[in-house]
Design a protein around this motif. Structure first.
Motif, PDB file in Angstrom:
ATOM      1  N   UNK A  94       0.837  -1.204   0.000  1.00 24.97           N
ATOM      2  CA  UNK A  94       0.000   0.000   0.000  1.00 24.97           C
ATOM      3  C   UNK A  94       0.873   1.255   0.000  1.00 24.97           C
ATOM      4  N   UNK A  95       0.646   2.179  -0.935  1.00 27.17           N
ATOM      5  CA  UNK A  95       1.516   3.358  -1.024  1.00 27.17           C
ATOM      6  C   UNK A  95       1.403   4.290   0.181  1.00 27.17           C
ATOM      7  N   UNK A  96       0.197   4.440   0.752  1.00 28.70           N
ATOM      8  CA  UNK A  96       0.053   5.321   1.916  1.00 28.70           C
ATOM      9  C   UNK A  96       0.873   4.798   3.089  1.00 28.70           C
ATOM     10  N   UNK A  97       0.806   3.503   3.346  1.00 25.86           N
ATOM     11  CA  UNK A  97       1.565   2.918   4.456  1.00 25.86           C
ATOM     12  C   UNK A  97       3.058   3.161   4.259  1.00 25.86           C
ATOM     13  N   UNK A  98       3.531   2.970   3.038  1.00 26.64           N
ATOM     14  CA  UNK A  98       4.958   3.152   2.751  1.00 26.64           C
ATOM     15  C   UNK A  98       5.376   4.613   2.897  1.00 26.64           C
ATOM     16  N   UNK A  99       4.583   5.509   2.330  1.00 24.80           N
ATOM     17  CA  UNK A  99       4.922   6.932   2.380  1.00 24.80           C
ATOM     18  C   UNK A  99       4.892   7.458   3.811  1.00 24.80           C
ATOM     19  N   UNK A 100       3.919   6.999   4.595  1.00 26.70           N
ATOM     20  CA  UNK A 100       3.707   7.547   5.937  1.00 26.70           C
ATOM     21  C   UNK A 100       4.767   7.109   6.939  1.00 26.70           C
ATOM     22  N   UNK A 101       5.406   5.980   6.694  1.00 26.06           N
ATOM     23  CA  UNK A 101       6.259   5.351   7.714  1.00 26.06           C
ATOM     24  C   UNK A 101       7.305   6.291   8.317  1.00 26.06           C
ATOM     25  N   UNK A 102       8.137   6.985   7.544  1.00 30.07           N
ATOM     26  CA  UNK A 102       9.163   7.838   8.172  1.00 30.07           C
ATOM     27  C   UNK A 102       8.564   9.030   8.922  1.00 30.07           C
ATOM     28  N   UNK A 103       7.438   9.546   8.440  1.00 28.95           N
ATOM     29  CA  UNK A 103       6.802  10.674   9.125  1.00 28.95           C
ATOM     30  C   UNK A 103       6.205  10.240  10.464  1.00 28.95           C
ATOM     31  N   UNK A 104       5.632   9.054  10.492  1.00 25.15           N
ATOM     32  CA  UNK A 104       5.091   8.524  11.749  1.00 25.15           C
ATOM     33  C   UNK A 104       6.212   8.287  12.749  1.00 25.15           C
ATOM     34  N   UNK A 105       7.330   7.777  12.263  1.00 21.24           N
ATOM     35  CA  UNK A 105       8.476   7.528  13.142  1.00 21.24           C
ATOM     36  C   UNK A 105       8.984   8.831  13.743  1.00 21.24           C
ATOM     37  N   UNK A 106       9.062   9.869  12.923  1.00 22.99           N
ATOM     38  CA  UNK A 106       9.508  11.176  13.431  1.00 22.99           C
ATOM     39  C   UNK A 106       8.540  11.715  14.471  1.00 22.99           C
ATOM     40  N   UNK A 107       7.235  11.583  14.230  1.00 22.37           N
ATOM     41  CA  UNK A 107       6.236  12.058  15.184  1.00 22.37           C
ATOM     42  C   UNK A 107       6.341  11.276  16.485  1.00 22.37           C
ATOM     43  N   UNK A 108       6.558   9.972  16.391  1.00 19.81           N
ATOM     44  CA  UNK A 108       6.695   9.141  17.585  1.00 19.81           C
ATOM     45  C   UNK A 108       7.922   9.547  18.401  1.00 19.81           C
TER      46      UNK A 108
END
Length: 268
Positions: A94-108
């Protein structure tokens, strides 16, 4: 999930290209949940809405394929581990899951709180990524967990991106009810929440689905402004008041959602 499937059934029944046997096979797989981890053949037939003969044929097919497991002594069925292949394939493609991953990590890493990514499916929202924070939450929410749109920060954020009448239509199709004493479930208060969230750019919930939980979410949209999903930060009310959650994290969550939206738009 069963409610969503039932809501879609009339349209599916009118589809001349629909292979109904495939739908019946997935109905069997969807019959299992935390309250029903194992089912007898009769229970499986009732849960899937099929007659016993059809259920027996489908179960007999799904077992050697690795999607169902049958206990030799009790004759009861459970899901088998191969079902996880479908989840892994979705998360890996899924492209959304792939794209979101580094941004979610930064937010975490910035908030040290639990960060979640969710996508809409009918009247529900489904968790597709989850990064646990330093603090334990009340409830374990694994990937694939399904929750109603109307009482989650994800859902209100997603609905806030829709035209008013479309959002109202989704709520009318939802099985709205009070889940806790704090749940907002009646139509007009929900529409007011959606309008406020659209104006602010983020949504909040406090103990609407689980006691003690507070969350701030922002929608992820495509280039046309249609919702792709939502990202949230979740914590415990015993640790942080909702007002403090908004002050600390609303801007960060919106910036994360905006960055993911822009990255998705760049993909075309």
């Amino acid at each position: 999930m069963k409610d969503t499937q039932m809501a879609r059934q009339p349209d599916l029944d009118r589809d001349p290209l629909l292979v109904r046997s495939v739908g019946k096979a997935f109905a069997l797989l969807s019959a299992f949940d935390a309250r029903n981890p194992s089912l007898s053949l009769t229970q499986l037939a009732i849960a899937a809405g099929l007659d016993r003969s059809a259920t027996q044929r489908f179960a007999h097919t799904l077992e050697p394929l690795g999607y169902l497991r049958k206990d030799a002594r009790s004759k009861r069925f459970t899901l088998n581990v191969r079902v996880m292949d479908l989840t892994a394939r979705f998360l890996g493609t899924d492209p959304l899951v792939a794209v979101a991953r580094p941004y979610l990590l930064h937010l975490s890493q910035t908030t040290h709180e639990t960060v979640n990514l969710s996508m809409r499916d009918g009247t529900d929202t489904v968790f597709v990524n989850r990064l646990l924070g330093q603090h334990v939450l009340n409830v374990d929410v694994p990937i694939g967990t399904r929750m109603p749109l109307y009482c989650t920060s994800f859902g209100i954020a997603i609905l806030s991106t829709l035209p008013t009448e479309e959002a109202r239509s989704v709520l009318l199709q939802s099985d709205r009810k009070r889940l806790t004493e704090a749940t907002v479930w009646e139509m007009e208060p929900l529409m007011e929440k959606i309008t406020l969230s659209a104006a602010r750019g983020y949504a909040t919930t406090a103990e609407e689905i689980y006691h003690g939980d507070v969350a701030v979410a922002a929608p992820i949209v495509n280039g046309r402004g249609r919702p792709l999903g939502a990202v949230n930060v979740a914590s415990l009310r015993s640790r942080i008041a909702l007002e403090e959650m908004e002050r600390r994290y609303a801007t960060l969550v919106m910036e994360t959602a905006r960055s993911i939206s822009n990255a998705c738009a760049a993909l075309g």
